[in-house]
Design an enzyme around this catalytic site. Structure first.
Site, short mmCIF file in Angstrom:
data_model
loop_
_atom_site.label_atom_id
_atom_site.label_comp_id
_atom_site.label_asym_id
_atom_site.label_seq_id
_atom_site.Cartn_x
_atom_site.Cartn_y
_atom_site.Cartn_z
N ASP A 30 -6.16 8.00 1.81
CA ASP A 30 -5.09 7.36 1.15
C ASP A 30 -4.52 8.48 0.30
O ASP A 30 -5.15 9.06 -0.51
CB ASP A 30 -5.79 6.27 0.09
CG ASP A 30 -4.67 5.49 -0.62
OD1 ASP A 30 -3.63 5.62 -0.39
OD2 ASP A 30 -5.33 4.31 -1.09
N ASP A 31 -3.18 8.53 0.32
CA ASP A 31 -2.40 9.55 -0.30
C ASP A 31 -2.77 11.01 -0.10
O ASP A 31 -2.24 11.92 -0.78
CB ASP A 31 -2.40 9.29 -1.99
CG ASP A 31 -2.03 8.08 -2.53
OD1 ASP A 31 -1.35 7.35 -1.64
OD2 ASP A 31 -2.01 7.81 -3.62
N CYS A 70 1.61 2.62 -0.03
CA CYS A 70 0.22 2.13 0.78
C CYS A 70 0.48 0.73 1.27
O CYS A 70 0.36 0.82 2.61
CB CYS A 70 -0.77 1.82 -0.56
SG CYS A 70 -1.27 3.28 -1.27
N ARG A 74 0.24 0.29 5.68
CA ARG A 74 -1.07 -0.48 6.36
C ARG A 74 -0.49 -1.36 7.18
O ARG A 74 -1.00 -1.78 8.16
CB ARG A 74 -1.79 -1.03 5.23
CG ARG A 74 -2.70 0.33 4.64
CD ARG A 74 -3.01 0.34 3.34
NE ARG A 74 -3.26 1.60 2.71
CZ ARG A 74 -4.30 2.10 2.58
NH1 ARG A 74 -5.35 1.78 3.22
NH2 ARG A 74 -4.37 3.40 1.97
N LYS A 127 -10.42 0.40 2.32
CA LYS A 127 -9.53 -0.38 1.43
C LYS A 127 -8.49 -1.01 2.21
O LYS A 127 -7.87 -0.38 3.27
CB LYS A 127 -8.63 0.63 0.65
CG LYS A 127 -7.46 0.24 0.05
CD LYS A 127 -6.70 1.30 -0.70
CE LYS A 127 -5.16 1.13 -0.88
NZ LYS A 127 -4.05 2.15 -1.73
N HIS A 129 -5.61 -3.61 1.09
CA HIS A 129 -4.16 -3.62 0.73
C HIS A 129 -3.28 -4.39 1.29
O HIS A 129 -2.23 -4.07 1.44
CB HIS A 129 -3.83 -2.23 0.43
CG HIS A 129 -3.04 -2.00 -1.21
ND1 HIS A 129 -2.86 -1.10 -1.58
CD2 HIS A 129 -2.63 -3.13 -1.79
CE1 HIS A 129 -2.08 -1.22 -2.61
NE2 HIS A 129 -1.83 -2.44 -2.80
N SER A 155 -5.88 -0.76 -4.16
CA SER A 155 -5.95 0.51 -4.73
C SER A 155 -7.12 0.65 -5.71
O SER A 155 -7.40 -0.80 -6.19
CB SER A 155 -4.93 1.20 -5.26
OG SER A 155 -3.86 1.16 -4.16
N HIS A 229 -6.60 8.90 -3.31
CA HIS A 229 -5.85 8.18 -4.08
C HIS A 229 -6.61 8.31 -5.44
O HIS A 229 -7.71 8.22 -5.68
CB HIS A 229 -5.89 6.54 -3.84
CG HIS A 229 -5.07 5.59 -4.57
ND1 HIS A 229 -4.99 5.45 -5.92
CD2 HIS A 229 -3.58 5.10 -4.19
CE1 HIS A 229 -4.15 4.63 -6.34
NE2 HIS A 229 -3.12 4.38 -5.32
N ASP A 281 -2.02 7.31 4.64
CA ASP A 281 -0.88 6.41 4.69
C ASP A 281 0.24 6.65 4.07
O ASP A 281 1.28 5.88 4.32
CB ASP A 281 -1.68 5.14 4.01
CG ASP A 281 -1.71 5.39 2.25
OD1 ASP A 281 -1.78 6.52 2.01
OD2 ASP A 281 -1.69 4.58 1.57
N ASN A 282 0.34 7.86 3.23
CA ASN A 282 1.84 8.27 2.74
C ASN A 282 1.25 9.74 2.32
O ASN A 282 0.22 10.19 2.27
CB ASN A 282 2.16 7.39 1.87
CG ASN A 282 1.16 6.94 0.69
OD1 ASN A 282 0.98 5.77 0.60
ND2 ASN A 282 0.76 8.03 -0.30
N LYS A 302 4.44 11.09 -1.97
CA LYS A 302 4.38 9.74 -2.03
C LYS A 302 5.47 8.90 -2.56
O LYS A 302 6.04 9.62 -3.82
CB LYS A 302 3.07 9.48 -2.68
CG LYS A 302 2.91 7.95 -2.88
CD LYS A 302 1.64 7.69 -3.63
CE LYS A 302 1.45 6.18 -3.79
NZ LYS A 302 -0.24 5.82 -4.19
MG MG Z 1 -1.28 5.48 -0.52
#
Ligand code: MG
Length: 463
Positions: A30-31, A70, A74, A127, A129, A155, A229, A281-282, A302
């Site tokens: 994540d991130d 996010c 997803r 996660k 989301h 998150s 994240h 995810d980003n 992001k």
């Molecule tokens: Mg993310």
């Protein structure tokens, strides 16, 4: 019998010697930025396990998440569709919040549902989301095709506790007691305030248990990590070790986790019949300063449709099938994983709707190219940019989280991102015919989009 197996494996190179479809594992950070791994050039974050995964498999240099934040990213991964098609994006709200009552519509078909129908055991650790089930139980991942679940609904910064002074301070201080990240096993609340320093380790234990428990049948493990994240938490085994500081500690623990998953596959004899994909995810959350990551040589991070917002690490591993030390420079994206893994699992992608993901098996096996028209960069519900071959046109630009307003360009900015991955030299003046070509492809794409009502509306809470 031996002959029959030989003939079968010659006819069906994607099946194992036993004739079983491969297990599928997606590990999703994540991130995590394009520049945050050793094998993508980070000078001080040590990621020997992910580097080894890349060395034993294929590293993509132009791999994209289908969204800049996010929730939509997803949704795209699990449905193979741009989020504009299923309402999982919004210009203002951007992601689902703790109080959101919306979620992934049940008309959508997830990769877990497709594989489950084909006899796979399906598990999610981490996660979600895509809907908060304490607000509406129908948004639980087990209502979207997953048999087994352990993790957070959203998150780790979305439920500040009463002890939390102010968000800005809390993000800087990163104290565990500032957050109520609720940890669930299925519908059962395990901890209202998860000890986030142990999350990566506990997720990993669950993932390993899932693999060993299901080693005798095909399985799909979706493993979306909570980190890096922010707020960041590392266990005591990792905290304070990385020259990159806490962000490096957290990424190095994720790397350990990837190593545990791959070692488990090796130890159980499943490695050659399991395809594993690692991505993010980003891009990195640059707004967070030293607790955010790095997009390396890419512009922005992001939240933006510059390359740093959406181009992410992408590593495929499948010993005996994917050539070791291979590097793929072709464009590919997370939506492709839906289409590719559905096919590997013997499922057909839904025929009654637009699916944007391509089958990238030829890239993975080194057996050919994949035809691709434009790749579109949406920010919320707006198409900001599009890439066709090496060319990327920006129709609208805006910084990721700044107070600036979007700027619509009558003549789009144009970059050759093969030559200029940092998007530093706008060459629109010299290439009007390229812009015309991209515009034509974008119009074709737009004609295929029937925008769905946003599921993120009503998420009025700031966080
Ligand atoms: Mg993310």
């Amino acid at each position: 019998m031996k002959h029959l197996l030989f003939i079968l494996s010659a006819l069906c190179p994607l099946l194992s010697a036993s004739g079983a479809p491969p297990n599928i594992v997606i590990i999703y950070a994540d991130d995590l930025g394009y520049g945050d791994l050793g094998c993508y050039g980070h000078p001080t974050i040590r990621t020997p396990n992910i580097d080894r995964m890349a060395a034993e498999g294929m590293r993509f240099t132009q791999f994209y998440s289908a969204a800049e934040v996010c929730t939509p990213s997803r949704a795209a991964l699990l449905t193979g569709r741009y989020p504009i098609r299923n309402g999982m994006c919004h210009d203002q709200f951007r992601v689902l919040r703790r109080v959101s009552t919306g979620g992934l519509p049940h008309e959508e078909v997830t990769l877990a549902e497709l594989l489950k129908e084909k006899g796979y055991t399906t598990g999610i650790v981490g996660k979600w989301h895509l809907g908060v089930w304490s607000n509406d139980p129908k948004h639980h991942p087990m209502q979207h095709g997953f048999d087994v679940h352990f993790g957070l609904p959203h998150s780790n910064d979305m439920d500040p506790s009463a002890d939390n002074p102010k968000l800005a301070n809390a993000l800087a201080d990163q104290k565990a007691e500032y957050w109520n990240a609720p940890l669930y096993r299925g519908m059962e609340l395990v901890e209202k305030q998860a000890d986030q320093t142990t999350l990566t380790r506990r997720y990993t234990e669950e993932a390993v248990k899932f693999i060993t428990t299901n080693k005798a049948r095909p399985f799909f493990l979706y493993f979306p990590h909570t980190f890096p994240h922010t707020p960041l938490f590392a266990s005591k085994d990792f905290k304070g070790r990385s020259p990159r500081g806490l962000y490096g500690d957290v990424v190095e623990e994720l790397d350990w986790s990837v190593g545990r998953v791959l070692d488990t596959l090796r130890e159980t004899g499943l490695a050659e019949n399991t395809v594993v994909f690692f991505s993010s995810d980003n891009g990195p959350w640059l707004l967070m300063g030293e607790t955010g990551g790095s997009a390396g040589l890419l512009r922005e991070g992001k939240g933006s449709t510059w390359e740093g917002g959406m181009r992410v690490p992408g590593i495929a591993w499948w010993p005996g099938k994917i050539q070791s030390w291979s590097v793929c420079q072709d464009v590919a994206c997370t939506m492709d994983l839906f289409t590719t893994f559905a096919k590997l699992g013997g499922a057909q992608v839904p025929q009654d709707r637009e699916i944007d993901g391509k089958d990238i098996t030829p890239l993975l096996l080194g057996s050919g190219k994949v035809e691709r028209d434009v790749f579109c960069y949406y920010r919320g519900q707006q198409l900001y940019a599009a890439r066709l071959g090496p060319w990327k046109a920006h129709f609208i630009t805006r910084s990721s989280y700044g107070p600036d307003k979007p700027v619509a360009h009558e003549v789009p900015e144009l970059y050759n991102v093969d030559e200029d991955p940092s998007e530093a030299r706008n060459v629109a003046d010299k290439n009007p015919e390229v812009i015309a070509q991209i515009k034509a492809s974008v119009e074709k794409h737009r004609a295929s989009v029937k925008e769905a009502p946003s599921q993120l509306v009503g998420s009025m809470e700031a966080r």
